[in-house]
Enzyme design. Structure first.
Site, PDB file in Angstrom:
ATOM      1  CG  ASP A 137      -8.582 -24.822   7.565  1.00 45.19           C
ATOM      2  OD1 ASP A 137      -9.045 -25.915   7.207  1.00 45.19           O
ATOM      3  OD2 ASP A 137      -9.288 -23.886   7.996  1.00 45.19           O
ATOM      4  CG  HIS A 164     -12.446 -26.122   5.966  1.00 48.42           C
ATOM      5  ND1 HIS A 164     -11.704 -25.520   6.962  1.00 48.42           N
ATOM      6  CD2 HIS A 164     -13.740 -26.123   6.397  1.00 48.42           C
ATOM      7  CE1 HIS A 164     -12.511 -25.167   7.962  1.00 48.42           C
ATOM      8  NE2 HIS A 164     -13.746 -25.528   7.639  1.00 48.42           N
ATOM      9  CB  SER A 352     -15.508 -23.508   9.521  1.00 48.08           C
ATOM     10  OG  SER A 352     -14.888 -24.608  10.126  1.00 48.08           O
TER      11      SER A 352
END
Length: 747
Positions: A137, A164, A352
């Site tokens: 990521d 994230h 995602s």
């Protein structure tokens, strides 16, 4: 090959992580023995050469990238207005700056993973324990979050703790201290790396047994020319190369959130406002799984009530017509782990967030397959299983918005459970010029559905600047057909130039996954797997997944009309209404005893022995159509035993049902040729023969799905079987006098 009613009809199988150093990564994963089994089919040398090439290119590209960015004034990274993070990672062949971007926009029940986790549904209790998953990521996850329990490790010395990455990791492996955030594989271990050296790090870990990695990011759509969209480019080929050389490894990636961006002004189909032709980079690879986000609701039994594509999720197609995205999963308002403290939780949406739901479900399916079959699935098998078992949405067949439909973990697990009963999972090899045929009998209750899936070799052709190039990236074109009488059924296919049109049935020349579904199938069919042209390397491994079939006439019904028909001084014989081609499991005990005696028989009667006059006994029986497919027990039959010629008082009781593992009689089993027996039965370590057996005879041990588990020559009338999984098997002996077959039970 025939799967109708061979000798295997009486046979049903009953197959019920250590520290590993991974090259430069010291991670906990599968056991060393399991890793060795995975690596046996790897092209280790080729993968090593390719990894070295990636390392050399990375060093050169990094220096060039920094110099070019400085000269042209390109930003190296930035935080976007929608909260996503973007970083310059490479330069395309045409000089385009390539930015990787996260795909969030600011669960478990939706993908049916809870059916795999909870005992109350399927009784599987899968949680990912002792399994390993990789997450790449924008940075590293907050490993100190209370939900990760020291199970998440940063392995590439990433100095950036990323919000994230933390959200994605929570969807995958959060332990559920806050139950709303419970991850799909909530006891699995995970490694967390940033995307800077993703291909190199994944290649190294795949070479050492990594099964799955999650990539909830991709190329930023606002920075590239139109020809990039839907193209098979160098990045796509590199990831395919890793999967070709490590055939148990599977990459799972997000489709992206660019549906409404209008960034592609020249889509291969429709207008820019319609949102088609928006996939980029490794999302266009042939062998990986690309995940769309959907709005999904299900009932308490895991049935899909409704599903629609999320308003942000990027559409396909790939320019050559391939079906992408592959699968859809829940991705809106997902409750997961936050970064600001070790007990923070947030909500987020996007492809995602849908992607780790699929990755986690796949990890649980690998865990389940390993537990009951003793081995992991190849990546093509796992991918094929998930696409085959997905809930179709909208018009029949796949489409370019949600691929093959919404992931259904329960249906996928059911196919594994019923392998050899109502489904078939086989990993096969097709040689150049070869055609494989299989005879299938439809069960008449469910659609007959057959899929073939393969990891396709790397293409030498990549797009370097042609807008909407429709040249097929597929190298080895396998074909599946189903025939009955004069009729032939073809697989689903789509047309990139008419992206909104429903799927048709015809000759699919572009996809490395093909499926045929016959809704109202009856009788026998012939399934054919063949290929066009030459096969690269002279052969192609493929995986076959079939559901809606019947291996025998067995019906999962509780035995009826149980009757005590004969009695002797210390014996009582029970009979019941027979279910053709079934195995029956019996339990009996003294009425007040705690422990049951358990045994099995292929007959529709059983004699209890060593009974004592004056005592009360309880008897019950259930039907097995395979060792994983059984009916409930009959009601208890309780009787007062008085011995021979005395009246028996008793009848059916509605007592509690107590399950127990089966045990088989200790007597040797003779085949239809007198004088040959095997013993003991059941057996733990060695099978022994008695009788006239030719020296050096050849033997095979076969599973219910027709797989040869073990074969060789016996020179001393023994076969070592301690390394096999528990279950029922067929032993076949071949000598100069012919073939002899035996059923036996491995404890």
């Amino acid at each position: 090959m025939t799967y109708a009613k061979p000798i295997l009809t009486a046979l049903r199988i009953y197959i019920f992580l250590a520290i590993l150093c991974l090259a430069s990564f010291k991670s906990v994963s599968q056991t060393p023995k399991q890793i060795q089994g995975i690596k046996q089919e790897y092209r280790t040398a080729k993968l090593g050469v390719f990894t070295d090439k990636l390392k050399q290119e990375f060093t050169h590209e990094k220096n060039t990238l920094l110099a070019t960015a400085n000269a042209k004034g390109w930003k190296l990274s930035e935080r976007l207005s929608d909260g996503n993070y973007r970083a310059l990672t490479s330069i395309g062949a045409d000089g385009t700056p390539i930015y990787y971007s996260t795909y969030s926009t600011f669960l478990n029940n939706a993908n049916r993973a809870n059916m795999l986790q909870d005992k109350e549904f399927l009784g599987l209790e899968l949680n990912g324990e002792d399994m390993l998953v990789g997450v790449w990521d924008a940075g590293a996850a907050l490993v100190t979050h209370q939900e990760f329990d020291s199970r998440v490790t940063v392995r590439d010395d990433s100095e950036v703790v990323n919000s994230h990455a933390t959200k994605i990791m929570g969807v995958l492996v959060a332990s559920g201290k806050d139950n709303k955030s419970k991850g799909v594989a909530y006891k699995a271990k995970a490694i967390s790396n940033d995307w800077g050296r993703d291909k190199i790090e994944v290649a190294e870990m795949a070479a050492n047994g990594l099964l799955l990695s999650n990539h909830s990011y991709g190329i930023s759509s606002s920075q590239v020319p139109d020809w990039y969209f839907g193209s098979y480019i160098d990045i796509s080929r590199d990831w395919d190369n890793i999967m070709v050389n490590a055939p148990y490894y599977l990459m799972v990636t997000a489709a992206g959130n660019a549906q409404k961006s209008g960034d592609n002004e020249s889509p291969i189909s429709g207008t820019r406002e319609e949102g088609y032709d928006m996939l980029l980079g490794f999302a266009t690879s042939k062998n990986g799984v690309t995940v769309a986000a959907a709005n999904i609701s299900t009932d308490g039994h895991g049935m899909l009530l409704e599903a629609s594509i999320a308003g942000y999720s990027s559409f396909g197609p790939i320019d050559d017509g391939r079906i992408k995205p592959d699968i859809a999963a829940y991705g809106s308002n997902v409750y997961t782990t936050g970064i600001n403290s070790r007990d923070e939780y947030v909500k987020a949406s996007g492809t995602s967030l849908a992607t780790p739901g699929v990755t986690g479900a796949m990890l649980l399916l690998q865990e389940y397959h390993q537990k009951i079959e003793g081995r992991f699935m190849k990546a093509a098998t796992l991918k094929g299983l998930v696409l085959h078992s997905a809930d179709d949405v909208g018009a029949p067949g796949p489409d370019y918005t949600m691929g093959w439909g919404v992931i259904n973990s329960r249906s996928a697990a059911d196919i594994i459970t019923n392998n050899g009963y109502t489904s078939l999972i086989k990993e096969e090899t097709l040689k150049e010029g070869e055609t494989k045929t299989y005879t299938l009998k439809a069960n008449g209750k469910h659609p007959l559905s057959a899929s073939v899936s393969w990891t396709d070799p790397v293409s030498g052709k990549v797009n370097t600047g042609t807008l909407n190039d429709m040249s097929a990236a597929l190298v080895n074109d396998l074909d599946i057909r189903i025939q009955q009488g004069d009729g032939t059924y073809f697989p689903w296919k789509l047309n990139a130039s008419r992206a909104k049109s429903p799927a048709l049935q015809g000759d699919n020349k572009v996809d490395p996954f093909e499926n045929i579904t016959i809704e109202k199938a009856e009788g026998e069919y012939t399934l054919v797997v063949a290929h066009k042209g030459k096969l690269t390397n002279g052969s192609q491994n493929f995986s076959l997944i079939v559901s809606g079939i019947a291996f025998n006439d067995c019906v999962l019904e509780v035995p009826q009309e149980i009757t005590l028909t004969k009695k002797e001084a210390t014996e009582a014989t029970f009979t019941w209404k027979a279910n053709t081609d079934a195995l029956f499991q019996i339990q009996y005990k003294e009425k007040e005893a705690q422990e049951w005696t358990t045994t099995t028989t292929f007959d529709d009667f059983y004699t209890l022995t060593n009974l004592v006059a004056g005592k009360e006994y309880t008897f019950k029986v259930q039907t097995f159509c395979s060792d994983r497919a059984s009916s409930k027990y009959s009601q208890d039959y309780t009787f007062h035993f008085q011995g021979k010629d005395a009246d028996i008082e008793g009848g059916m009781d509605k007592g509690p049902v107590i399950g127990q593992d089966p045990v088989v009689d200790q007597d040797p089993i003779e085949d239809n040729k007198p004088g040959i027996v095997i013993y003991p039965n059941p057996v733990q370590e060695y099978i022994h023969f008695q009788g006239e057996v030719a020296p050096g005879l050849h033997y095979s041990i076969i599973s219910p799905a027709g797989n040869t588990i073990k074969k060789g020559h016996s020179v001393d009338k023994t076969i070592y079987i301690a390394d096999m999984q528990p279950g029922l098997y067929i032993l076949t002996l071949v000598d100069l006098e012919g073939t002899k077959s035996f059923k036996f039970y491995k404890t």
